[in-house]
Design a protein around this motif. Structure first.
Motif, PDB file in Angstrom:
ATOM      1  N   ASN A 143      65.333 -12.346 -10.143  1.00 30.06           N
ATOM      2  CA  ASN A 143      66.539 -12.355  -9.460  1.00 30.06           C
ATOM      3  C   ASN A 143      66.270 -13.320  -7.996  1.00 30.06           C
ATOM      4  OD1 ASN A 143      65.559 -10.727  -7.670  1.00 30.06           O
ATOM      5  ND2 ASN A 143      66.388  -8.986  -8.779  1.00 30.06           N
ATOM      6  N   ALA A 144      67.529 -13.564  -7.419  1.00 34.15           N
ATOM      7  CA  ALA A 144      67.532 -14.452  -6.108  1.00 34.15           C
ATOM      8  C   ALA A 144      66.481 -13.685  -5.152  1.00 34.15           C
ATOM      9  CB  ALA A 144      68.680 -14.584  -5.677  1.00 34.15           C
ATOM     10  N   ARG A 145      66.652 -12.463  -4.886  1.00 32.97           N
ATOM     11  CA  ARG A 145      65.924 -11.529  -4.010  1.00 32.97           C
ATOM     12  C   ARG A 145      64.454 -11.796  -4.202  1.00 32.97           C
ATOM     13  NH1 ARG A 145      63.828  -6.767  -3.917  1.00 32.97           N
ATOM     14  NH2 ARG A 145      64.755  -6.139  -5.809  1.00 32.97           N
ATOM     15  N   GLN A 146      64.089 -11.569  -5.658  1.00 27.58           N
ATOM     16  CA  GLN A 146      62.631 -11.594  -6.007  1.00 27.58           C
ATOM     17  C   GLN A 146      62.183 -12.938  -5.563  1.00 27.58           C
ATOM     18  OE1 GLN A 146      62.906 -10.062 -10.101  1.00 27.58           O
ATOM     19  NE2 GLN A 146      62.510  -8.163  -9.274  1.00 27.58           N
ATOM     20  N   LYS A 147      62.863 -13.927  -6.019  1.00 23.54           N
ATOM     21  CA  LYS A 147      62.516 -15.237  -5.596  1.00 23.54           C
ATOM     22  C   LYS A 147      62.381 -15.513  -4.206  1.00 23.54           C
ATOM     23  CE  LYS A 147      64.714 -17.228  -9.809  1.00 23.54           C
ATOM     24  NZ  LYS A 147      65.679 -18.156 -10.401  1.00 23.54           N
ATOM     25  N   ARG A 148      63.052 -15.089  -3.265  1.00 18.16           N
ATOM     26  CA  ARG A 148      62.827 -15.417  -2.002  1.00 18.16           C
ATOM     27  C   ARG A 148      61.509 -14.553  -1.624  1.00 18.16           C
ATOM     28  NH1 ARG A 148      68.291 -14.650  -1.992  1.00 18.16           N
ATOM     29  NH2 ARG A 148      68.315 -12.419  -1.245  1.00 18.16           N
ATOM     30  N   GLU A 149      61.427 -13.222  -2.099  1.00 16.57           N
ATOM     31  CA  GLU A 149      60.369 -12.571  -1.606  1.00 16.57           C
ATOM     32  C   GLU A 149      59.067 -13.209  -2.187  1.00 16.57           C
ATOM     33  OE1 GLU A 149      60.789  -8.791  -3.332  1.00 16.57           O
ATOM     34  OE2 GLU A 149      62.178  -7.962  -1.828  1.00 16.57           O
TER      35      GLU A 149
ATOM     36  N   LYS B 231      66.156 -31.310   0.142  1.00 18.32           N
ATOM     37  CA  LYS B 231      64.921 -31.333   0.701  1.00 18.32           C
ATOM     38  C   LYS B 231      64.066 -32.621   0.397  1.00 18.32           C
ATOM     39  CE  LYS B 231      64.165 -26.325   1.166  1.00 18.32           C
ATOM     40  NZ  LYS B 231      63.169 -25.182   0.981  1.00 18.32           N
TER      41      LYS B 231
ATOM     42  N   PHE C 147      60.674 -21.205  -3.804  1.00 16.05           N
ATOM     43  CA  PHE C 147      61.144 -22.328  -3.704  1.00 16.05           C
ATOM     44  C   PHE C 147      60.397 -23.000  -2.450  1.00 16.05           C
ATOM     45  CE2 PHE C 147      64.505 -20.299  -6.024  1.00 16.05           C
ATOM     46  CZ  PHE C 147      64.725 -21.135  -7.072  1.00 16.05           C
ATOM     47  N   GLN C 148      59.463 -22.480  -2.051  1.00 21.23           N
ATOM     48  CA  GLN C 148      58.669 -22.680  -0.798  1.00 21.23           C
ATOM     49  C   GLN C 148      57.553 -23.827  -1.310  1.00 21.23           C
ATOM     50  OE1 GLN C 148      57.901 -19.939   2.191  1.00 21.23           O
ATOM     51  NE2 GLN C 148      60.085 -19.022   2.320  1.00 21.23           N
TER      52      GLN C 148
ATOM     53  N   GLN D  61      63.414 -31.242  -3.753  1.00 21.27           N
ATOM     54  CA  GLN D  61      64.197 -30.173  -4.209  1.00 21.27           C
ATOM     55  C   GLN D  61      65.599 -30.281  -3.758  1.00 21.27           C
ATOM     56  OE1 GLN D  61      62.096 -26.949  -1.896  1.00 21.27           O
ATOM     57  NE2 GLN D  61      61.463 -25.871  -3.789  1.00 21.27           N
TER      58      GLN D  61
ATOM     59  N   LYS E  66      58.561 -16.395  -2.695  1.00 25.82           N
ATOM     60  CA  LYS E  66      58.485 -17.904  -1.900  1.00 25.82           C
ATOM     61  C   LYS E  66      58.404 -18.780  -3.048  1.00 25.82           C
ATOM     62  CE  LYS E  66      56.659 -16.103   2.421  1.00 25.82           C
ATOM     63  NZ  LYS E  66      55.596 -16.310   3.432  1.00 25.82           N
TER      64      LYS E  66
END
Length: 221
Positions: A78-84, A167, A88-89, A160, A86
């Motif tokens: 999910n979106a939160r897991q992807k942020r945690e 980006k 897309f970084q 991106q 990273k």
């Protein structure tokens, strides 16, 4: 006519054979009824036991239902897991312009094939419609206008694309985040220059591919 023949007097030559008197109407009637009774075939009564013994009787049949196995669907992050994590970084060591040059070459060939060669005789409106739904990862974008003057002139390879931002990696190996809203981008392919109005481009790449764009004039910032 047939009834008259049946009720007609018995010929004399048959009197001795049949043993009846020709003038006896009672005997003639009795003979006729007996003859007809023996001549007409009576319908056979069906024997129920015999019918059941020689014929298949379908009482009813239902196939056993197979147990359906519930397939375990692979669930994505999910979106939160992807942020945690990273996801897309882009790591600093990977933020190098030369690393994305092969991606740019692939994108150029993809656009040329999509637009049917991008010849000088190509219809600009047809090319523009193709670019509206194209994937721009790998394209070299240049900010030509923006309400934020510091963005103007920024150029690099798009690495991106999100719903609201691009980006890009610049030639001096810097990652820049450029908002789409209130910015105009230029993209050049084989001498053909197209302008992207970011305010009308605020969709994800997958959403834009399925969207129907209306033909409108350009809108100034």
């Amino acid at each position: 006519m047939e009834e008259g023949l049946v009720r007609a007097a018995i010929p004399r030559e048959l009197v001795d054979v049949l043993g009846v008197e020709p003038q006896s109407s009672f005997k003639a009637k009795a003979f006729t009824e007996a003859f007809l009774k023996n001549s007409i075939q009576q319908p056979r009564r069906h024997d129920l036991q015999n019918m059941l013994s020689h014929k298949a009787v379908i009482l009813g049949y239902s196939r056993p239902k197979k147990e359906r196995r519930k397939s375990a669907k692979a669930r994505g992050l999910n979106a939160r897991q992807k942020r945690e994590l990273k996801v897309f970084q882009i790591k600093p060591e990977h933020q190098r312009y030369e690393l994305f040059l092969p991606l740019h070459e692939l994108w150029r060939q993809y656009i040329i094939d999509l637009c049917g060669g991008l010849k000088p005789t190509s219809n600009p409106q047809v090319v523009q419609q193709k670019l509206l739904k194209a994937d721009f990862h790998g394209a070299i974008l240049t900010v030509v206008r923006s309400k934020c003057p510091s963005y103007v002139g920024t150029s690099g390879i798009l690495v991106q694309e999100f719903k609201h931002v691009f980006k890009i990696i610049t030639r001096d190996d810097k990652l820049k985040v450029i908002p789409k809203r209130n910015s105009v981008f230029a993209v050049e392919i084989n001498g053909f220059v197209s302008h992207i109005y970011g305010s009308k481009f605020e969709y994800r790449a997958s959403e834009r591919a399925a969207k129907k764009f209306k033909v409108k004039g350009t809108i100034d910032l």
